[in-house]
Design a protein around this motif. Structure first.
Motif, short mmCIF file in Angstrom:
data_model
loop_
_atom_site.label_atom_id
_atom_site.label_comp_id
_atom_site.label_asym_id
_atom_site.label_seq_id
_atom_site.Cartn_x
_atom_site.Cartn_y
_atom_site.Cartn_z
N ASP A 23 0.83 -1.21 0.00
CA ASP A 23 0.00 0.00 0.00
C ASP A 23 0.86 1.26 0.00
N GLU A 27 0.95 4.00 -3.00
CA GLU A 27 0.67 5.41 -2.74
C GLU A 27 1.83 6.29 -3.20
N ARG A 30 1.62 6.51 -6.92
CA ARG A 30 0.47 7.35 -7.27
C ARG A 30 0.82 8.85 -7.13
N ARG A 31 1.54 9.20 -6.05
CA ARG A 31 1.95 10.60 -5.85
C ARG A 31 2.93 11.05 -6.94
#
Length: 79
Positions: A23, A27, A30-31
């Motif tokens: 996770d 993340e 994704r950033r």
């Protein structure tokens, strides 16, 4: 005699447990992707503005050339 059908697989009973490392990595990616998209959007806006400015300058130059040819009555005979 009828043939025996193979059993259908049973549907999954929910999602597997979430992995915090996975996770966190997701993340982070994704950033990074969002930051890259924002940077590319800004670059695209800048490039479109530059192209519009070049088109405006070109149109003004063509208009000025047409006006100067209309004033003198001479067209460029070399073309």
């Amino acid at each position: 005699m009828a043939k025996h059908r193979p059993r259908k697989p049973r549907p999954a009973r929910g999602l597997p447990p979430r992995d915090p490392v996975y996770d966190a990595e997701t993340e982070r990616i994704r950033r990074e992707l969002e930051a890259d998209c924002i940077r590319l959007d800004a670059l695209l806006i800048e490039k479109k503005a530059e192209a519009a400015e070049r088109a405006r300058i070109k149109a003004l130059a063509q208009q000025a050339q047409a006006e100067s040819e209309a004033d003198t009555g001479d067209a460029d005979l070399w073309y």
